[in-house]
Design a protein around this motif. Sequence first.
Motif, PDB file in Angstrom:
ATOM      1  N   ALA B 225       0.863  -1.182   0.000  1.00  0.00           N
ATOM      2  CA  ALA B 225       0.000   0.000   0.000  1.00  0.00           C
ATOM      3  C   ALA B 225       0.901   1.234   0.000  1.00  0.00           C
ATOM      4  CB  ALA B 225      -0.916  -0.010   1.214  1.00  0.00           C
ATOM      5  N   LEU B 226       0.669   2.121  -0.963  1.00  0.00           N
ATOM      6  CA  LEU B 226       1.521   3.314  -1.104  1.00  0.00           C
ATOM      7  C   LEU B 226       0.811   4.535  -0.516  1.00  0.00           C
ATOM      8  CD1 LEU B 226       2.569   2.887  -4.866  1.00  0.00           C
ATOM      9  CD2 LEU B 226       3.193   1.507  -2.877  1.00  0.00           C
ATOM     10  N   PHE B 227       1.576   5.362   0.146  1.00  0.00           N
ATOM     11  CA  PHE B 227       1.018   6.563   0.780  1.00  0.00           C
ATOM     12  C   PHE B 227       1.852   7.790   0.421  1.00  0.00           C
ATOM     13  CE2 PHE B 227      -0.326   2.952   3.211  1.00  0.00           C
ATOM     14  CZ  PHE B 227      -1.644   3.236   3.541  1.00  0.00           C
ATOM     15  N   ASP B 228       1.164   8.934   0.343  1.00  0.00           N
ATOM     16  CA  ASP B 228       1.868  10.196   0.100  1.00  0.00           C
ATOM     17  C   ASP B 228       2.733  10.574   1.283  1.00  0.00           C
ATOM     18  OD1 ASP B 228       1.004  10.773  -2.406  1.00  0.00           O
ATOM     19  OD2 ASP B 228      -0.830  11.782  -1.721  1.00  0.00           O
ATOM     20  N   SER B 229       2.239  10.230   2.477  1.00  0.00           N
ATOM     21  CA  SER B 229       2.902  10.742   3.682  1.00  0.00           C
ATOM     22  C   SER B 229       3.103   9.646   4.714  1.00  0.00           C
ATOM     23  CB  SER B 229       2.021  11.829   4.311  1.00  0.00           C
ATOM     24  OG  SER B 229       0.849  11.223   4.824  1.00  0.00           O
ATOM     25  N   LEU B 230       4.030   9.903   5.610  1.00  0.00           N
ATOM     26  CA  LEU B 230       4.256   9.032   6.768  1.00  0.00           C
ATOM     27  C   LEU B 230       2.983   8.899   7.577  1.00  0.00           C
ATOM     28  CD1 LEU B 230       7.544  10.683   8.019  1.00  0.00           C
ATOM     29  CD2 LEU B 230       7.310   8.468   6.892  1.00  0.00           C
ATOM     30  N   ILE B 302      -8.130   5.351   4.057  1.00  0.00           N
ATOM     31  CA  ILE B 302      -7.196   6.273   4.725  1.00  0.00           C
ATOM     32  C   ILE B 302      -6.551   7.201   3.695  1.00  0.00           C
ATOM     33  CG2 ILE B 302      -4.984   6.361   6.032  1.00  0.00           C
ATOM     34  CD1 ILE B 302      -7.162   5.332   7.795  1.00  0.00           C
ATOM     35  N   GLY B 303      -6.607   6.788   2.433  1.00  0.00           N
ATOM     36  CA  GLY B 303      -6.048   7.647   1.388  1.00  0.00           C
ATOM     37  C   GLY B 303      -4.787   7.118   0.729  1.00  0.00           C
TER      38      GLY B 303
END
Lengths: 470, 470
Positions: B225-230, B302-303
């Motif tokens: 799962a990839l996220f923009d932010s920590l 969660i985004g």
Amino acid sequence: MLDGEVRKKLTAIVGESNVLDSEENLIVYSYDATPNYQAMPDAIIKPGNRVEIQDIVRVCNEHKIPIVPRGSGTNLCAGTCPLEGGIVLLFTRMNAILEIDEENLSVTVQPGVITLDMIQAVEEKGLFYPPDPSSMKISTIGGNINENSGGLRGLKYGVTRDYVMGLEVVLPNGEVIRTGGKLAKDVAGYDFTRLMVGSEGTLGVVTEATLKLIPIPETKKTMLALFDSLEGAGKAVSSIIAHKIIPATLEFLDQPTLEVVEDFAQIGLPTDVGAVLLIEQDGPVEVVERDIAKIAEICEHIGATSVQVAKTNEEGLALTTARRAALSALARKKPTTILEDATVPRSKIAEMVRAINEIAKKYQVEICTFGHAGDGNLHPTCMTDSRNEEEMHRVEEAFSEIFAKAIDLGGTITGEHGVGVMKSPYLAWKLGNEGVNAMKTLKFAFDPNNIMNPGKIFAKETKKRVVVQK
Amino acid sequence: MLDGEVRKKLTAIVGESNVLDSEENLIVYSYDATPNYQAMPDAIIKPGNRVEIQDIVRVCNEHKIPIVPRGSGTNLCAGTCPLEGGIVLLFTRMNAILEIDEENLSVTVQPGVITLDMIQAVEEKGLFYPPDPSSMKISTIGGNINENSGGLRGLKYGVTRDYVMGLEVVLPNGEVIRTGGKLAKDVAGYDFTRLMVGSEGTLGVVTEATLKLIPIPETKKTMLALFDSLEGAGKAVSSIIAHKIIPATLEFLDQPTLEVVEDFAQIGLPTDVGAVLLIEQDGPVEVVERDIAKIAEICEHIGATSVQVAKTNEEGLALTTARRAALSALARKKPTTILEDATVPRSKIAEMVRAINEIAKKYQVEICTFGHAGDGNLHPTCMTDSRNEEEMHRVEEAFSEIFAKAIDLGGTITGEHGVGVMKSPYLAWKLGNEGVNAMKTLKFAFDPNNIMNPGKIFAKETKKRVVVQK
């Protein structure tokens, strides 16, 4: 009776109303759930917080007064009998659930909280605390920690030790240490958390605990499998595990236990079979269905005379409740009930139960056996009368032989009850003199004045080892 | 160099060919996987069995010669660096798998067996040993026990400690104790099994171990799962657990780590995202399918910018292999790689990673962070050059501040690497002086001559605690 100066110091710490030393009070705390052990304390002290406990410990260490920490006294090893007098430390005022942390799956409690109260509180949040000693309705978490209590779910979920993440402990010198935390991983220093768990109040006083929780299983199913013989039931246990199924509960009851439990619980248990397995599986619906079907097939294949799956949760609960009542049921039969917990590797269950029956016959004593078959933790239970000295002597000889046999089979003298006074003469049989010496080294280093629960674990004399004739 | 008389005694025990003390050999064993620590031993001894080890320990205790037990030296706390000289005890001749017991779900091994060899041997029988330190291809079980090694499966399955059922240990006085057994429940005495686990060779020499096994999970699925932010990744971790799902693996990699790992592994990892979660679930097919779908939904909610489930086992394996290679990949960037393991409660992950980045910026050092998000066990890793003294000073200051922050958040200075030399100046930050004193009391009681791995765990001086400006 406490020395006047000491009493004054202790009263100054906790207040007059929290120092009990009337004759009636002393008698109440002179024994616990273990038959045949009684000794009078000098006072009962009810601390309100950790700082008071530190002060109490310092006074006791200075005056060399024994301290016996006590939850509800439900242990079965005379672990809270104040053998050498001194004070009984009661945690009735320290029974708060301090925090349920849903993000970190933990609960932090004071030692005096009742086990079931805490279990119910976390279940309301969809969380699960698996250790379930049969006494959980009245036992305290502090007592569970001191005894490393087990229960019916040990096979799949482990015991109290596996759920203690962190402790606050007052050491015999009055210093406080904090071990662990809300941490799944922590290797900063020796594992004092697990050293304290099961140390039976001999190394310090637990004043707070953080326990691990897991998500509550989605569903649960219960079944009974009836067998003509002990061997059949034993084989079924081995075969279930060999098929890589780990049930949540895998309990064994022999015929005499069944008869007594049915007489007590009246729920239609069979009483004319050789042995019964009470089996529960929990988890996701599909897995439970599949495992229960597979277990039924295995039991039938081994030769079970009947396999019955509980149709409703209520029916399942009635079965496990009846099993949990085994001790109470057996206790009705004779004035004295001695419940032991010799434990063997799971593969040796049938052999051990057969040996117990032969030993009972040899010494002409009445022993029923039930217990946690899945983890090899048996409860051979003797119904006797402590006023009959001659019979009591035979009972003791029989249990000595049972312990010797358990050790011969790679087992232990106590699976979940603790050593206390009762098992102390046998401890060296399991650990060797080297093992007991190592424990003494540790105990003396921490508690040079031997104030913490003296007379427990370490026996004045090791009993002569029974040599079983082959 | 060993005294002539001592060398003669040791040679008489193990034979000339098992005493190595040429210059080349001494250099090989003067360091381990930890950068910047080196000290020459006086000899390397390769015992063949427990009796030889007893004799060696007795000679060393008599002559006050340090003993450093060493598996493959893969630890990251300089735990096997022979700081005070003496002998390095090597277990290359004691590497047998003694028994795989399918009925009792246990394996009994000598300490020198390679972790992965044992894992593969039990997997052939359909059994599973969950602890999987990244070094498992070369680490030994003895080393894993001494360090209480963790790994990627800690969240769901626990660490080495949770799988050690029984030990044979030679104490510093040369006596042998046997703890536990093939027993799911055993409360006969203090928990010396777990006291020894993680004691870093400072309390005795483990000569045999019985480990718990479980049935191997039916199946496994892997996803990214990839996220923009920590923050997004941190929130997803909390949310997955809050939904009562416990994945087998829940790993976190920040952007700089991703870039380096992809450069090394070349498997098409994204390098332009803020953070990645690598998630695995294992168990029955239906449950794995359901959990993975649910986790994907949570991450998207969660985004997460992208959620990818590995299509095949090979694809999944490539992802976890790449993650396991993180240290090797990072090590290519600069001459010196310092991999730490500050650990916090799971709910504090995002806050901790943010703090690490701020601290790295403040001290102008290069720190990547990856690790076991599910159990809060982070690996902030600094790429530096030990020849640059000024920079090394800044690195040390930065890590001091990271440890202080971890403790402020309810965490610990080491989740799975151990204290060794490297973390010893910080131990009192976690345990307090009272905690360290209690450990010293225990150590001195067992090893009054301080022969067992001296210089480890206990620091000459505690570092001054960093006070973080708020």
